[in-house]
Motif scaffolding. Structure first.
Motif, PDB file in Angstrom:
ATOM      1  N   GLN A   5       0.845  -1.192   0.000  1.00 24.00           N
ATOM      2  CA  GLN A   5       0.000   0.000   0.000  1.00 24.00           C
ATOM      3  C   GLN A   5       0.877   1.237   0.000  1.00 24.00           C
ATOM      4  O   GLN A   5       2.032   1.193   0.437  1.00 24.00           O
ATOM      5  N   GLU A   6       0.327   2.355  -0.442  1.00 19.59           N
ATOM      6  CA  GLU A   6       1.109   3.584  -0.543  1.00 19.59           C
ATOM      7  C   GLU A   6       1.752   3.961   0.789  1.00 19.59           C
ATOM      8  O   GLU A   6       2.904   4.387   0.835  1.00 19.59           O
ATOM      9  N   MET A   7       1.035   3.757   1.882  1.00 23.08           N
ATOM     10  CA  MET A   7       1.581   4.129   3.195  1.00 23.08           C
ATOM     11  C   MET A   7       2.791   3.278   3.575  1.00 23.08           C
ATOM     12  O   MET A   7       3.612   3.691   4.393  1.00 23.08           O
ATOM     13  N   ASP A   8       2.939   2.101   2.981  1.00 25.95           N
ATOM     14  CA  ASP A   8       4.087   1.245   3.273  1.00 25.95           C
ATOM     15  C   ASP A   8       5.406   1.926   2.907  1.00 25.95           C
ATOM     16  O   ASP A   8       6.426   1.714   3.561  1.00 25.95           O
ATOM     17  N   PHE A   9       5.383   2.745   1.876  1.00 30.58           N
ATOM     18  CA  PHE A   9       6.599   3.424   1.440  1.00 30.58           C
ATOM     19  C   PHE A   9       7.064   4.467   2.463  1.00 30.58           C
ATOM     20  O   PHE A   9       8.217   4.865   2.452  1.00 30.58           O
ATOM     21  N   GLN A  10       6.162   4.896   3.331  1.00 26.71           N
ATOM     22  CA  GLN A  10       6.522   5.816   4.404  1.00 26.71           C
ATOM     23  C   GLN A  10       6.753   5.084   5.728  1.00 26.71           C
ATOM     24  O   GLN A  10       7.560   5.506   6.540  1.00 26.71           O
ATOM     25  N   LEU A  26       7.355  -2.083  -8.052  1.00 28.53           N
ATOM     26  CA  LEU A  26       7.475  -1.255  -6.848  1.00 28.53           C
ATOM     27  C   LEU A  26       8.184   0.061  -7.145  1.00 28.53           C
ATOM     28  O   LEU A  26       7.794   1.119  -6.644  1.00 28.53           O
ATOM     29  N   VAL A  29       5.716   2.505  -8.715  1.00 26.55           N
ATOM     30  CA  VAL A  29       4.622   3.043  -7.890  1.00 26.55           C
ATOM     31  C   VAL A  29       5.126   3.745  -6.629  1.00 26.55           C
ATOM     32  O   VAL A  29       4.337   4.356  -5.916  1.00 26.55           O
ATOM     33  N   GLN A  30       6.423   3.691  -6.371  1.00 24.77           N
ATOM     34  CA  GLN A  30       6.974   4.329  -5.164  1.00 24.77           C
ATOM     35  C   GLN A  30       6.801   5.847  -5.262  1.00 24.77           C
ATOM     36  O   GLN A  30       7.264   6.476  -6.214  1.00 24.77           O
ATOM     37  N   PRO A  31       6.133   6.445  -4.269  1.00 24.70           N
ATOM     38  CA  PRO A  31       5.968   7.900  -4.284  1.00 24.70           C
ATOM     39  C   PRO A  31       7.316   8.615  -4.134  1.00 24.70           C
ATOM     40  O   PRO A  31       8.196   8.152  -3.404  1.00 24.70           O
ATOM     41  N   LYS A  32       7.455   9.704  -4.824  1.00 19.11           N
ATOM     42  CA  LYS A  32       8.674  10.509  -4.699  1.00 19.11           C
ATOM     43  C   LYS A  32       8.831  10.984  -3.267  1.00 19.11           C
ATOM     44  O   LYS A  32       7.865  11.364  -2.624  1.00 19.11           O
ATOM     45  N   SER A  34       9.586   9.214  -0.669  1.00 18.73           N
ATOM     46  CA  SER A  34       9.301   8.221   0.370  1.00 18.73           C
ATOM     47  C   SER A  34      10.612   7.662   0.908  1.00 18.73           C
ATOM     48  O   SER A  34      11.646   7.697   0.253  1.00 18.73           O
TER      49      SER A  34
END
Length: 69
Positions: A5-10, A26, A29-32, A34
């Motif tokens: 999930q997106e929050m996992d990257f944080q 991965l 889809v990894q947010p910049k 993170s």
């Protein structure tokens, strides 16, 4: 197991992928910005000749034994 999930990257310092195809996904889809570092699971195994974890699904019991070992 669950999908990343997106929050996992944080929330996580490391996110490990079992093979290059999943690592590529991965990375896409990894947010910049993170904090998660993405690696192949076997990149930490100095004796690994192949960095991909083989998919045991089509290898019968022997395939699962190989992945376990």
């Amino acid at each position: 197991a669950r999908q990343v999930q997106e929050m996992d990257f944080q929330n996580f310092e490391y996110i490990l992928a079992m093979d290059q195809k999943n690592l590529d996904f991965l990375e896409n889809v990894q947010p910049k910005g993170s904090k998660a570092r993405l690696h192949l699971f076997r990149s930490f195994d100095a004796s690994a000749t192949d960095r991909n974890v083989p998919d045991p699904y089509y290898g019968g019991i022997a395939g699962f034994q190989e992945v376990y070992e």
